[in-house]
Design a protein around this motif. Sequence first.
Motif, mmCIF file in Angstrom:
data_model
loop_
_atom_site.group_PDB
_atom_site.id
_atom_site.type_symbol
_atom_site.label_atom_id
_atom_site.label_comp_id
_atom_site.label_asym_id
_atom_site.label_seq_id
_atom_site.Cartn_x
_atom_site.Cartn_y
_atom_site.Cartn_z
ATOM 1 N N ALA A 158 37.374 41.029 34.038
ATOM 2 C CA ALA A 158 38.463 41.108 34.571
ATOM 3 C C ALA A 158 38.534 40.490 35.944
ATOM 4 O O ALA A 158 39.313 39.652 36.299
ATOM 5 C CB ALA A 158 39.403 42.130 34.538
ATOM 6 N N MET A 159 37.609 40.943 36.686
ATOM 7 C CA MET A 159 37.280 40.386 38.142
ATOM 8 C C MET A 159 36.882 38.994 38.179
ATOM 9 O O MET A 159 37.399 38.507 39.194
ATOM 10 C CB MET A 159 36.168 41.121 38.516
ATOM 11 C CG MET A 159 36.398 42.822 38.859
ATOM 12 S SD MET A 159 37.603 43.077 39.938
ATOM 13 C CE MET A 159 36.644 43.084 41.417
ATOM 14 N N ASN A 160 36.446 38.315 37.120
ATOM 15 C CA ASN A 160 36.083 37.080 37.047
ATOM 16 C C ASN A 160 37.593 36.119 36.481
ATOM 17 O O ASN A 160 37.480 34.912 36.932
ATOM 18 C CB ASN A 160 35.074 36.750 35.905
ATOM 19 C CG ASN A 160 33.642 37.169 36.548
ATOM 20 O OD1 ASN A 160 33.385 37.303 37.875
ATOM 21 N ND2 ASN A 160 32.798 37.685 35.803
ATOM 22 N N THR A 161 38.172 36.674 35.600
ATOM 23 C CA THR A 161 39.312 36.075 35.086
ATOM 24 C C THR A 161 40.624 36.213 35.674
ATOM 25 O O THR A 161 41.494 35.713 35.603
ATOM 26 C CB THR A 161 39.397 36.185 33.483
ATOM 27 O OG1 THR A 161 39.647 37.856 33.410
ATOM 28 C CG2 THR A 161 37.832 35.867 32.828
ATOM 29 N N GLY A 162 40.537 37.405 36.483
ATOM 30 C CA GLY A 162 41.876 37.850 37.155
ATOM 31 C C GLY A 162 42.865 38.539 36.266
ATOM 32 O O GLY A 162 44.207 38.753 36.446
ATOM 33 N N ASP A 163 42.388 39.050 35.172
ATOM 34 C CA ASP A 163 43.147 39.968 34.243
ATOM 35 C C ASP A 163 43.295 41.426 35.012
ATOM 36 O O ASP A 163 42.186 42.172 34.917
ATOM 37 C CB ASP A 163 42.350 40.267 32.775
ATOM 38 C CG ASP A 163 43.110 41.035 32.154
ATOM 39 O OD1 ASP A 163 44.349 41.269 32.174
ATOM 40 O OD2 ASP A 163 42.824 41.245 30.554
ATOM 41 N N GLU A 164 44.408 41.579 35.635
ATOM 42 C CA GLU A 164 44.617 42.848 36.485
ATOM 43 C C GLU A 164 44.561 44.037 35.371
ATOM 44 O O GLU A 164 44.632 45.305 36.149
ATOM 45 C CB GLU A 164 46.046 42.956 37.072
ATOM 46 C CG GLU A 164 45.853 41.629 38.366
ATOM 47 C CD GLU A 164 47.191 41.812 38.928
ATOM 48 O OE1 GLU A 164 48.009 42.706 38.898
ATOM 49 O OE2 GLU A 164 47.237 40.725 39.919
ATOM 50 N N VAL A 189 41.895 49.889 40.652
ATOM 51 C CA VAL A 189 43.308 50.142 41.177
ATOM 52 C C VAL A 189 43.794 49.268 42.401
ATOM 53 O O VAL A 189 44.951 48.900 42.647
ATOM 54 C CB VAL A 189 43.682 51.612 41.164
ATOM 55 C CG1 VAL A 189 45.249 51.982 41.715
ATOM 56 C CG2 VAL A 189 43.473 52.381 40.008
ATOM 57 N N GLN A 190 43.029 49.300 43.372
ATOM 58 C CA GLN A 190 43.111 48.636 44.462
ATOM 59 C C GLN A 190 43.377 47.337 44.568
ATOM 60 O O GLN A 190 43.990 46.645 45.412
ATOM 61 C CB GLN A 190 42.079 48.950 45.712
ATOM 62 C CG GLN A 190 40.729 48.316 45.463
ATOM 63 C CD GLN A 190 39.922 48.933 44.531
ATOM 64 O OE1 GLN A 190 40.266 49.975 43.829
ATOM 65 N NE2 GLN A 190 38.501 49.010 44.660
ATOM 66 N N HIS A 191 43.230 46.680 43.429
ATOM 67 C CA HIS A 191 43.346 45.133 43.247
ATOM 68 C C HIS A 191 44.566 44.488 42.549
ATOM 69 O O HIS A 191 44.856 43.521 42.224
ATOM 70 C CB HIS A 191 42.306 44.335 42.830
ATOM 71 C CG HIS A 191 40.958 44.479 43.530
ATOM 72 N ND1 HIS A 191 40.885 44.102 44.852
ATOM 73 C CD2 HIS A 191 39.534 45.048 43.303
ATOM 74 C CE1 HIS A 191 39.769 44.431 45.517
ATOM 75 N NE2 HIS A 191 39.030 44.999 44.400
ATOM 76 N N ALA A 207 44.037 41.463 53.288
ATOM 77 C CA ALA A 207 43.713 40.090 53.382
ATOM 78 C C ALA A 207 42.684 39.789 54.681
ATOM 79 O O ALA A 207 42.083 38.852 54.483
ATOM 80 C CB ALA A 207 44.868 39.359 54.126
ATOM 81 N N VAL A 208 42.648 40.618 55.721
ATOM 82 C CA VAL A 208 41.391 40.416 56.913
ATOM 83 C C VAL A 208 40.060 40.468 55.821
ATOM 84 O O VAL A 208 39.255 39.531 56.225
ATOM 85 C CB VAL A 208 41.597 41.381 57.750
ATOM 86 C CG1 VAL A 208 40.404 41.477 58.753
ATOM 87 C CG2 VAL A 208 42.748 41.029 58.676
ATOM 88 N N LEU A 209 39.840 41.589 55.397
ATOM 89 C CA LEU A 209 38.450 41.735 54.529
ATOM 90 C C LEU A 209 38.423 40.756 53.650
ATOM 91 O O LEU A 209 37.074 40.213 53.686
ATOM 92 C CB LEU A 209 38.547 43.245 53.894
ATOM 93 C CG LEU A 209 38.736 44.474 54.647
ATOM 94 C CD1 LEU A 209 38.998 45.570 53.969
ATOM 95 C CD2 LEU A 209 37.380 44.628 55.764
ATOM 96 N N ARG A 210 39.414 40.274 53.031
ATOM 97 C CA ARG A 210 38.725 39.146 52.180
ATOM 98 C C ARG A 210 38.523 37.774 52.662
ATOM 99 O O ARG A 210 37.799 37.104 52.263
ATOM 100 C CB ARG A 210 40.111 38.833 51.103
ATOM 101 C CG ARG A 210 39.911 37.925 49.970
ATOM 102 C CD ARG A 210 40.794 37.893 48.960
ATOM 103 N NE ARG A 210 40.638 37.127 47.636
ATOM 104 C CZ ARG A 210 39.757 37.310 46.789
ATOM 105 N NH1 ARG A 210 39.156 38.480 46.624
ATOM 106 N NH2 ARG A 210 39.495 36.490 45.835
ATOM 107 N N SER A 211 39.251 37.715 54.005
ATOM 108 C CA SER A 211 39.083 36.357 54.650
ATOM 109 C C SER A 211 37.627 36.450 55.237
ATOM 110 O O SER A 211 36.986 35.337 55.624
ATOM 111 C CB SER A 211 39.994 36.489 55.858
ATOM 112 O OG SER A 211 41.268 36.382 55.643
ATOM 113 N N GLN A 246 35.497 38.886 45.149
ATOM 114 C CA GLN A 246 35.822 39.939 44.257
ATOM 115 C C GLN A 246 37.189 40.631 43.983
ATOM 116 O O GLN A 246 37.306 41.118 45.195
ATOM 117 C CB GLN A 246 34.684 40.834 43.688
ATOM 118 C CG GLN A 246 33.476 40.150 43.059
ATOM 119 C CD GLN A 246 33.599 39.629 41.882
ATOM 120 O OE1 GLN A 246 34.398 40.119 41.113
ATOM 121 N NE2 GLN A 246 32.572 38.583 41.592
ATOM 122 N N PRO A 247 38.017 40.433 43.286
ATOM 123 C CA PRO A 247 38.302 39.347 42.274
ATOM 124 C C PRO A 247 38.078 37.872 42.778
ATOM 125 O O PRO A 247 38.052 37.495 43.771
ATOM 126 C CB PRO A 247 39.445 39.679 41.669
ATOM 127 C CG PRO A 247 39.983 40.773 42.115
ATOM 128 C CD PRO A 247 39.376 41.094 43.676
#
Length: 203
Positions: A77-83, A88-90, A179-183, A191-192
Amino acid sequence: MVAPATGTQDAKAPDRGTSTSGADASPADRKGRPTPTRKEAEAKNRRPLVASAGDPKAARAEQRKANAEARARMNEAMNTGDERYMPVQHRGVQRRYIRDYVDARWSLGEFFLPIALVFVVLTFVVGQNPNVALPLLLAMYLLVIIAVVDSVLAGLRIRKRLRTKFGEDKVQKGGVMYAVLRSFQMRPTRQPKPQVKRGEFPA
């Protein structure tokens, strides 16, 4: 004259002290076993949660198998975007919107780690020269400040968009930090995994 009592009459007299009739018998005597206590009755009514609970080794094997399948589903799911199988946090349309917006833009934060590594190497090489070490240190601090400001501004822009899209009172908390952490993550290691290309901003 009164005839003396005979032994025959004594033998026929009932012994009331040793009577074992149904009326005088105790519940334990009638059932043939002692009455179970409340604790014993509750223990008897308990049932194992899994069919193999009686075999600890088999139960552990089943649990390991279930955990491995859950991890495999989550990784996929983390690779394909299947939520459905993401942590839960994603999950949620707002988290997906934030990820897509961050992944569609270029940010200085995603290059911070490689640049910082170069600074560290240069510090070891030319760090003995104060005329070079001081400018390097100042440049490093400047890089950190610019990267943080850029990521925070992007997070604020995203929150504004979320308010417009979903409503003022429907915006999830923690979106700016998400958003900041992903940036600050390099794009290939996020990940995802990113599901959009550069420039493909969400509507």
